[in-house]
Write a protein that holds these residues in place. Structure first.
Motif, PDB file in Angstrom:
ATOM      1  N   TRP A 109       0.905  -1.229   0.142  1.00  0.00           N
ATOM      2  CA  TRP A 109      -0.081   0.351   0.142  1.00  0.00           C
ATOM      3  C   TRP A 109       1.081   1.347  -0.019  1.00  0.00           C
ATOM      4  CZ3 TRP A 109      -4.933   0.003  -1.145  1.00  0.00           C
ATOM      5  CH2 TRP A 109      -5.533   1.106  -0.931  1.00  0.00           C
ATOM      6  N   THR A 110       2.037   1.034   0.385  1.00  0.00           N
ATOM      7  CA  THR A 110       2.884   2.443   0.566  1.00  0.00           C
ATOM      8  C   THR A 110       4.305   2.297  -0.125  1.00  0.00           C
ATOM      9  OG1 THR A 110       3.685   1.500   2.943  1.00  0.00           O
ATOM     10  CG2 THR A 110       1.841   2.962   2.762  1.00  0.00           C
ATOM     11  N   TYR A 111       4.749   1.156  -0.127  1.00  0.00           N
ATOM     12  CA  TYR A 111       6.036   0.937  -0.939  1.00  0.00           C
ATOM     13  C   TYR A 111       5.916   0.786  -2.427  1.00  0.00           C
ATOM     14  CZ  TYR A 111       7.886   0.196   3.862  1.00  0.00           C
ATOM     15  OH  TYR A 111       8.343   0.233   5.156  1.00  0.00           O
ATOM     16  N   ASP A 112       6.948   1.405  -2.953  1.00  0.00           N
ATOM     17  CA  ASP A 112       6.880   1.320  -4.564  1.00  0.00           C
ATOM     18  C   ASP A 112       7.655   0.221  -4.909  1.00  0.00           C
ATOM     19  OD1 ASP A 112       9.741   2.112  -4.581  1.00  0.00           O
ATOM     20  OD2 ASP A 112       8.702   4.036  -4.487  1.00  0.00           O
ATOM     21  N   GLY A 113       7.964  -0.221  -6.248  1.00  0.00           N
ATOM     22  CA  GLY A 113       8.489  -1.302  -6.662  1.00  0.00           C
ATOM     23  C   GLY A 113      10.145  -1.364  -6.445  1.00  0.00           C
ATOM     24  N   ASN A 114      10.539  -0.163  -6.275  1.00  0.00           N
ATOM     25  CA  ASN A 114      11.966   0.009  -5.922  1.00  0.00           C
ATOM     26  C   ASN A 114      12.105  -0.135  -4.492  1.00  0.00           C
ATOM     27  OD1 ASN A 114      12.565   0.805  -8.519  1.00  0.00           O
ATOM     28  ND2 ASN A 114      12.110   3.183  -8.189  1.00  0.00           N
ATOM     29  N   ALA A 115      11.419   0.172  -3.615  1.00  0.00           N
ATOM     30  CA  ALA A 115      11.767  -0.144  -2.325  1.00  0.00           C
ATOM     31  C   ALA A 115      11.134  -1.606  -1.652  1.00  0.00           C
ATOM     32  CB  ALA A 115      10.725   0.892  -1.433  1.00  0.00           C
ATOM     33  N   LEU A 116      10.035  -2.126  -2.447  1.00  0.00           N
ATOM     34  CA  LEU A 116       9.562  -3.333  -1.967  1.00  0.00           C
ATOM     35  C   LEU A 116       9.182  -4.161  -3.331  1.00  0.00           C
ATOM     36  CD1 LEU A 116       8.671  -5.478   0.272  1.00  0.00           C
ATOM     37  CD2 LEU A 116       6.489  -4.269   0.263  1.00  0.00           C
ATOM     38  N   ASP A 117       9.852  -5.318  -3.301  1.00  0.00           N
ATOM     39  CA  ASP A 117       9.729  -6.140  -4.608  1.00  0.00           C
ATOM     40  C   ASP A 117       8.807  -7.338  -4.377  1.00  0.00           C
ATOM     41  OD1 ASP A 117       9.362  -7.134  -7.142  1.00  0.00           O
ATOM     42  OD2 ASP A 117      11.663  -7.649  -7.314  1.00  0.00           O
ATOM     43  N   LEU A 118       7.917  -7.545  -4.816  1.00  0.00           N
ATOM     44  CA  LEU A 118       6.964  -9.150  -4.810  1.00  0.00           C
ATOM     45  C   LEU A 118       7.317  -9.839  -5.779  1.00  0.00           C
ATOM     46  CD1 LEU A 118       3.533  -7.205  -3.928  1.00  0.00           C
ATOM     47  CD2 LEU A 118       5.309  -8.091  -2.288  1.00  0.00           C
ATOM     48  N   LEU A 119       7.605 -11.288  -5.470  1.00  0.00           N
ATOM     49  CA  LEU A 119       7.820 -12.332  -6.228  1.00  0.00           C
ATOM     50  C   LEU A 119       6.698 -13.425  -6.239  1.00  0.00           C
ATOM     51  CD1 LEU A 119      11.683 -12.472  -6.008  1.00  0.00           C
ATOM     52  CD2 LEU A 119      10.440 -11.209  -7.889  1.00  0.00           C
ATOM     53  N   ILE A 148       3.541  -1.972 -12.814  1.00  0.00           N
ATOM     54  CA  ILE A 148       2.652  -0.835 -13.229  1.00  0.00           C
ATOM     55  C   ILE A 148       3.287   0.555 -12.864  1.00  0.00           C
ATOM     56  CG2 ILE A 148       0.207   0.101 -13.295  1.00  0.00           C
ATOM     57  CD1 ILE A 148      -0.743  -2.578 -12.449  1.00  0.00           C
ATOM     58  N   TYR A 149       3.133   1.075 -14.003  1.00  0.00           N
ATOM     59  CA  TYR A 149       3.573   2.723 -13.725  1.00  0.00           C
ATOM     60  C   TYR A 149       2.167   3.334 -13.792  1.00  0.00           C
ATOM     61  CZ  TYR A 149       8.494   1.397 -14.519  1.00  0.00           C
ATOM     62  OH  TYR A 149       9.715   1.136 -14.710  1.00  0.00           O
ATOM     63  N   TYR A 150       1.983   4.110 -12.664  1.00  0.00           N
ATOM     64  CA  TYR A 150       0.880   5.161 -12.527  1.00  0.00           C
ATOM     65  C   TYR A 150       1.103   6.585 -13.032  1.00  0.00           C
ATOM     66  CZ  TYR A 150      -1.229   0.964 -10.053  1.00  0.00           C
ATOM     67  OH  TYR A 150      -1.725   0.034  -9.538  1.00  0.00           O
ATOM     68  N   THR A 151       0.191   7.209 -13.762  1.00  0.00           N
ATOM     69  CA  THR A 151       0.483   8.636 -13.982  1.00  0.00           C
ATOM     70  C   THR A 151       0.894   9.448 -12.735  1.00  0.00           C
ATOM     71  OG1 THR A 151      -1.812   9.143 -13.653  1.00  0.00           O
ATOM     72  CG2 THR A 151      -1.341   8.349 -15.838  1.00  0.00           C
ATOM     73  N   CYS A 152       0.433   9.100 -11.543  1.00  0.00           N
ATOM     74  CA  CYS A 152       0.782  10.006 -10.410  1.00  0.00           C
ATOM     75  C   CYS A 152       2.523  10.179 -10.012  1.00  0.00           C
ATOM     76  CB  CYS A 152      -0.103   9.673  -9.210  1.00  0.00           C
ATOM     77  SG  CYS A 152       0.421   7.996  -8.524  1.00  0.00           S
ATOM     78  N   CYS A 153       3.055   8.857 -10.146  1.00  0.00           N
ATOM     79  CA  CYS A 153       4.058   8.808  -9.600  1.00  0.00           C
ATOM     80  C   CYS A 153       5.047   7.985 -10.907  1.00  0.00           C
ATOM     81  CB  CYS A 153       4.291   7.717  -8.507  1.00  0.00           C
ATOM     82  SG  CYS A 153       2.946   8.224  -7.273  1.00  0.00           S
TER      83      CYS A 153
END
Length: 420
Positions: A109-119, A148-153
């Motif tokens: 909910w708060t971490y992006d892909g660079n901070a938290l990766d899910l496998l 996914i790349y969102y338009t906000c970030c």
């Protein structure tokens, strides 16, 4: 697993398996008495904030906070069970032969892909402890990792999306909806084989129409109020209801034709040629010729007898008149006035009385003959109307039988599958 089709929500009992490595939770086993793992409450350590994005639960996170198993090398294992309520849009196009695909999207909910990766350890969820559902058959539960790349970030966001593929079991709906509907629509065809004089021809059609309405209401109660598509069984019920409603209209026409007579209606020539000549010839129908021949023979016999009686009465009247003339010429002398005696007067009176009686008998015979002719003509017209009603019944029976069979096969066999 429970699928609330009315509210378009899926309720599942799942176990999430989250594993990560925390370097701050490492220790030397020899320094701590050989302890290789410990259990810690999740509120005392860091854990990934993985939530279901399409959750329909009021609490959003419906997992039970179990202990985190921490190994001596910093490996953490967190397996929280939970009852997940997620949104799942239903596709009712092929109901009750439908497949539904419900998506469950998990991510931080708060971490992006660079901070938290899910496998994703495997492409399929673990179904070893799955309990079969009586209404739905589980066809698959694949998962996929999305970046996914969102338009906000500008940072990428990672999520794991599982797709629950389920197929409806059709045995319940087959025995409780489809088979009764087919039987009821078949009973509508019996209305055209029912004699119009029975008095129950129209009642049968209206009763069948009401029965189909009740079944359609049962189907509508289980479906969500959506206008995206019309369910297959709803289309079949609608076709059957239109057929039954039209059969009720044709039943009214048949009853109208059957009870017509010569005093109120006259059959036009076009209807006579259509329903008494062409359609019976196409349908290989014929009027009861034996009875008609017997009636004609009896009618001809009666007419011959009446003609003979009329001729005999005429000849008798002529003979009486000749006798009267002979009597007058015999008792009359030219140039003299003949005064009849008492015997002569009585004879003349009896002849005149006989003449009047024969005249009245002749008039009565003519009246009876004309009445019989009019009655036979009226019966002939009534028979034509009844035969026209019988032809309409036969045409409707054939047409609605073909329509029922075609609509049943098209609706049922157009489904992607008939059994789960």
């Amino acid at each position: 697993m429970h699928y609330d089709e009315k509210n378009e929500q899926l309720v599942t009992n799942l176990w999430l398996t989250l594993e990560w490595v925390d370097v701050n939770l490492r220790w030397n086993v020899s320094q701590y008495g050989g302890i290789r793992d410990i259990r810690i409450a999740p509120k005392y350590i860091w854990k990934p904030d993985v939530l279901m994005y399409n959750s329909a639960d009021e609490r959003i996170d419906s997992t039970f906070p179990t202990n985190v198993v921490v190994q001596h090398n910093g490996s953490c294992s967190y397996i929280p069970p939970g009852i997940f309520k997620s949104t799942c849009k239903i596709d009712i196009t092929w109901f009750p032969f439908d497949d539904q695909k419900c998506v469950m999207k998990f991510g931080s909910w708060t971490y992006d892909g660079n901070a938290l990766d899910l496998l994703l350890p495997s492409e399929e969820a673990d179904l070893s402890t799955y309990i079969d559902n009586g209404e739905w058959d589980l066809r698959g539960f694949p998962g996929v990792r999305n970046l996914i790349y969102y338009t906000c970030c500008p940072e990428p966001y990672v999520d794991i999306t599982f797709t629950l593929h389920i197929r409806r079991r059709t045995l319940y709906y087959g025995f409780n909806l489809i088979i009764p509907c087919v039987l009821i629509s078949s009973m509508a065809l019996l209305g055209f084989a029912l004699p119009p004089d029975s008095g129950e021809k129209l009642t049968l059609g209206v009763t069948i129409l009401l029965s189909l309405t009740v079944f359609l209401l049962l189907v509508a109660e289980t479906m969500p109020p959506t206008s995206d598509a019309v369910p297959l069984i709803g289309t079949y019920f609608a076709c059957t209801m239109v057929m039954v409603a039209f059969s009720v209209v044709m039943t009214v026409v048949v009853l109208n034709y059957h009870h017509r007579n010569s005093d109120t209606h006259e059959m036009p020539q076009c209807i006579k040629s259509l329903f008494l000549v062409w359609l019976p010839w196409i349908l290989r129908m014929s009027r009861p010729s034996r009875k008609m021949k017997e009636k004609r023979v009896l009618f001809n016999k009666k007419m011959k007898e009446l003609e003979l009686k009329e001729r005999s009465s005429r000849s008798l009247l002529a003979n009486v008149l000749e006798i009267d003339d002979d009597f007058r010429t015999a008792y009359s002398t030219p140039g003299y006035l003949h005064v009849p005696s008492n015997d002569d007067s009585s004879a003349i009176h009896s002849c005149i009385t006989t003449q009047r009686e024969l005249s009245s008998i002749t008039r009565e015979l003519r009246f009876i003959t004309n009445h019989l002719r009019d009655e036979d003509g009226a019966n002939e017209i009534i028979g034509e109307w009844k035969f026209a009603a019988m032809v309409i019944d036969r045409v409707c029976l054939i047409m609605f039988t073909i329509f029922t069979m075609v609509s049943t096969f098209l609706c049922l066999f157009s489904a992607p599958h008939l059994s789960a």
